[in-house]
Each structure stands twice: as C-alpha cells, then as structure tokens.
Design an enzyme around this catalytic site. Structure first.
Site, PDB file in Angstrom:
ATOM      1  N   GLY A 133      44.817  36.550  45.323  1.00 13.31           N
ATOM      2  CA  GLY A 133      44.166  37.525  46.189  1.00 13.31           C
ATOM      3  C   GLY A 133      45.078  38.409  47.011  1.00 13.31           C
ATOM      4  O   GLY A 133      44.671  38.961  48.031  1.00 13.31           O
TER       5      GLY A 133
ATOM      6  N   ASN B 184      46.172  41.352  46.228  1.00 14.59           N
ATOM      7  CA  ASN B 184      45.635  42.725  46.212  1.00 14.59           C
ATOM      8  C   ASN B 184      44.430  42.844  47.143  1.00 14.59           C
ATOM      9  O   ASN B 184      44.280  43.850  47.849  1.00 14.59           O
ATOM     10  CB  ASN B 184      45.272  43.157  44.790  1.00 14.59           C
ATOM     11  CG  ASN B 184      46.481  43.657  44.028  1.00 14.59           C
ATOM     12  OD1 ASN B 184      46.976  44.747  44.279  1.00 14.59           O
ATOM     13  ND2 ASN B 184      46.982  42.838  43.109  1.00 14.59           N
TER      14      ASN B 184
ATOM     15  N   ILE C  42      37.174  38.195  31.025  1.00 18.12           N
ATOM     16  CA  ILE C  42      36.836  39.401  30.278  1.00 18.12           C
ATOM     17  C   ILE C  42      35.345  39.643  30.435  1.00 18.12           C
ATOM     18  O   ILE C  42      34.536  38.731  30.234  1.00 18.12           O
ATOM     19  CB  ILE C  42      37.238  39.241  28.795  1.00 18.12           C
ATOM     20  CG1 ILE C  42      38.761  39.181  28.704  1.00 18.12           C
ATOM     21  CG2 ILE C  42      36.668  40.383  27.961  1.00 18.12           C
ATOM     22  CD1 ILE C  42      39.294  38.922  27.319  1.00 18.12           C
ATOM     23  N   LEU C  43      35.005  40.845  30.852  1.00 18.99           N
ATOM     24  CA  LEU C  43      33.606  41.172  31.099  1.00 18.99           C
ATOM     25  C   LEU C  43      32.990  41.804  29.857  1.00 18.99           C
ATOM     26  O   LEU C  43      33.630  42.604  29.171  1.00 18.99           O
ATOM     27  CB  LEU C  43      33.514  42.116  32.295  1.00 18.99           C
ATOM     28  CG  LEU C  43      33.980  41.449  33.604  1.00 18.99           C
ATOM     29  CD1 LEU C  43      34.361  42.479  34.647  1.00 18.99           C
ATOM     30  CD2 LEU C  43      32.904  40.509  34.137  1.00 18.99           C
TER      31      LEU C  43
ATOM     32  N   ASN D 114      39.981  48.591  37.822  1.00 15.18           N
ATOM     33  CA  ASN D 114      40.833  47.412  37.652  1.00 15.18           C
ATOM     34  C   ASN D 114      42.281  47.801  37.926  1.00 15.18           C
ATOM     35  O   ASN D 114      42.664  48.962  37.781  1.00 15.18           O
ATOM     36  CB  ASN D 114      40.714  46.914  36.198  1.00 15.18           C
ATOM     37  CG  ASN D 114      41.527  45.666  35.941  1.00 15.18           C
ATOM     38  OD1 ASN D 114      41.523  44.721  36.736  1.00 15.18           O
ATOM     39  ND2 ASN D 114      42.257  45.641  34.832  1.00 15.18           N
TER      40      ASN D 114
ATOM     41  N   HIS E 203      46.149  46.751  36.675  1.00 18.23           N
ATOM     42  CA  HIS E 203      46.832  46.013  35.599  1.00 18.23           C
ATOM     43  C   HIS E 203      48.341  46.148  35.810  1.00 18.23           C
ATOM     44  O   HIS E 203      48.848  47.258  35.991  1.00 18.23           O
ATOM     45  CB  HIS E 203      46.440  46.586  34.234  1.00 18.23           C
ATOM     46  CG  HIS E 203      47.130  45.884  33.104  1.00 18.23           C
ATOM     47  ND1 HIS E 203      46.738  44.631  32.680  1.00 18.23           N
ATOM     48  CD2 HIS E 203      48.188  46.231  32.346  1.00 18.23           C
ATOM     49  CE1 HIS E 203      47.538  44.242  31.698  1.00 18.23           C
ATOM     50  NE2 HIS E 203      48.424  45.195  31.474  1.00 18.23           N
TER      51      HIS E 203
ATOM     52  N   THR F 224      36.533  50.351  30.896  1.00 18.02           N
ATOM     53  CA  THR F 224      35.674  50.653  29.760  1.00 18.02           C
ATOM     54  C   THR F 224      35.567  49.363  28.935  1.00 18.02           C
ATOM     55  O   THR F 224      36.309  48.411  29.186  1.00 18.02           O
ATOM     56  CB  THR F 224      36.260  51.798  28.912  1.00 18.02           C
ATOM     57  OG1 THR F 224      37.619  51.478  28.612  1.00 18.02           O
ATOM     58  CG2 THR F 224      36.202  53.119  29.652  1.00 18.02           C
TER      59      THR F 224
HETATM   60  C1  GRF Z   1      47.913  41.236  39.792  1.00 14.69           C
HETATM   61  O1  GRF Z   1      49.191  41.300  39.214  1.00 14.69           O
HETATM   62  C2  GRF Z   1      46.986  42.203  39.132  1.00 14.69           C
HETATM   63  O2  GRF Z   1      47.619  43.363  38.708  1.00 14.69           O
HETATM   64  C3  GRF Z   1      46.509  41.417  37.946  1.00 14.69           C
HETATM   65  O3  GRF Z   1      46.356  40.103  38.421  1.00 14.69           O
HETATM   66  C4  GRF Z   1      47.250  39.904  39.526  1.00 14.69           C
HETATM   67  C5  GRF Z   1      46.402  39.456  40.676  1.00 14.69           C
HETATM   68  O4  GRF Z   1      47.180  39.125  41.789  1.00 14.69           O
HETATM   69  N1  GRF Z   1      45.299  41.998  37.394  1.00 14.69           N
HETATM   70  P1  GRF Z   1      46.471  38.877  43.178  1.00 14.69           P
HETATM   71  O5  GRF Z   1      45.393  37.813  42.954  1.00 14.69           O
HETATM   72  O6  GRF Z   1      45.876  40.163  43.653  1.00 14.69           O
HETATM   73  O7  GRF Z   1      47.549  38.380  44.079  1.00 14.69           O
END
Ligand code: GRF
Length: 213
Positions: free
Chosen positions: A16, A18, A96-97, A111, A113, A145
């Site tokens: 978490g 992000n 995966i949704l 999202n 990535h 998408t």
């Molecule tokens: C991040 O590297 C994000 O880009 C990827 O999964 C990771 C999640 O990290 N989709 P966090 O849970 O936000 O620390």
C-alpha cells in the site's frame, strides 16, 4: 478546488505504499479528491493500516472465498458502486479483473504498472529489466482495458538503469517515481483534463500524455 471533491475508491492487495502517497497528496491538498473507500482482496494487506489511520472506510473482499472470478468481480462491482466513485484506482491490486468488470468501469479505472509499457507487462518487471539490458526503466499510469497491463497511457516517467543496480535498488528508484506520478495522474483525471481519442490519452486536448508538471 472542486466542491465537493471527486470521490475515488482505491483497490489494493498488499503493502500500500502507493495508497499512502495518494492519502498524503489528499492531505497535502495536491490532490483534490476524497478517498471514499479502500478495498482489498486480502485481509492481511499492510496498506489497510494506512487507510484505517486516515479514517478511510476499509472493506476486505477475499477472492479466495468466491467460487469463480466472475462471482468475485460481481461482488467487487457491487461494493465499489455503493460508493459511486468518479474514479477507481488500482494501486498494487494483484488480481486480474474480468472483461465485465473492466467494461463496467471503462474510462474511470486506472492502474499503475512498474515498467515502461508496452515493454515489460506482467510480473517481476525489475528483474526482467535487469536481465534484458535495457538502459531505462520506469513506471506507467494507464487506463485499464480488458487486456492485462495495456490501455491508453496517461503518464510515464523513467530512470536510467545503472551498471551496479540490483532488483532492490532499481525497484526503490522506480517506486519513488510511482509515488510522485500517481497522484498527478489522478488529479488530471478529477480535473477533467484527460480525454481518450483513438486509443490515446490527451491532456487538455493535447497529445502529451507523458509530461508531468
Ligand atoms: C507497485 O510497484 C505497483 O506499480 C504495482 O504493484 C506495486 C504495489 O506497491 N502495480 P504498493 O502496494 O503500492 O506499495
């Protein structure tokens, strides 16, 4: 500032970090949004604590409790729709949704990535980048998408891959970029500055999806 701020729902599965950067951007008034809920498919996701500490409603919907992906996706749609968010933010959501889910939220599902898509979709991007010998690596925020890790790119940022980089050092530098750009992309969305034209994202009607202020 819009009044009231745009409601968003954030989906996580783990650490978490992000989510934390998004919460901090809201608190710091760089992001004019209200996090209506954080939903995790795992009860042990560390990121849930960031939400709880910030007083954000938390829901856990364990995917393992559902007989099929469709059943899980349906339950998730129902849970998200109750909050009527303007935007659904995938932040390390490791499921995966299905097509029906993606179609339901098409145009308001994004999202992040950890790679410069379309290069390196999928998992273990940092390791694969190091093995490949490419000179730059980075992060992409994109509309979702039905195809995994694809969809119109909102913003990308990159860093050089250094000769002495390890998976950990590279991942750490990319994660810093992630934390910097996800709130920016969300702010662009809630301000209504993003449009999709012929599969490409326009910012203020211009073809400059990779530039951040
Ligand atoms: C991040 O590297 C994000 O880009 C990827 O999964 C990771 C999640 O990290 N989709 P966090 O849970 O936000 O620390």
């Amino acid at each position: 500032m819009s009044n009231p701020p745009a409601g968003i729902v954030v989906l996580i599965s783990g650490r978490g970090s992000n989510l934390k950067s998004i919460i901090e951007a809201v608190h710091g008034k760089e992001l004019d949004a209200k996090i209506l809920a954080v939903i995790s498919n795992r009860g042990d996701a560390g990121g849930l604590d960031f939400a709880r500490e910030a007083g954000i409603p938390v829901e856990v919907i364990e995917d393992t409790q559902f007989p099929s992906r469709q059943d899980f996706d349906d339950r998730l749609i129902e849970a998200i729709d109750r909050y009527q968010p303007k935007l659904v933010v995938l932040a390390g959501f490791m499921r995966i949704l299905g097509d029906a889910f993606v179609r339901h939220f098409l145009g308001r599902l994004i999202n992040i990535h950890p790679a410069l898509l379309p290069q390196f979709p999928g998992l273990h991007t940092h390791k694969r980048v190091l093995e490949s010998g490419v000179e730059r690596h980075g992060v992409t925020v994109h509309f979702v998408t039905p195809e995994v890790d694809s969809g119109p790119v909102i913003i990308q940022r990159s860093v050089p891959v250094l000769a002495d980089d390890t998976v950990e050092s590279l991942a750490a530098r990319v994660l810093e970029l992630e934390h910097a750009i996800y709130p920016v992309a969300i702010q662009w969305f809630v301000e209504g500055r993003l449009t999709i034209q012929d599969g490409e994202v326009l910012l203020d009607g211009e073809k400059s999806p990779q530039q951040a202020p």
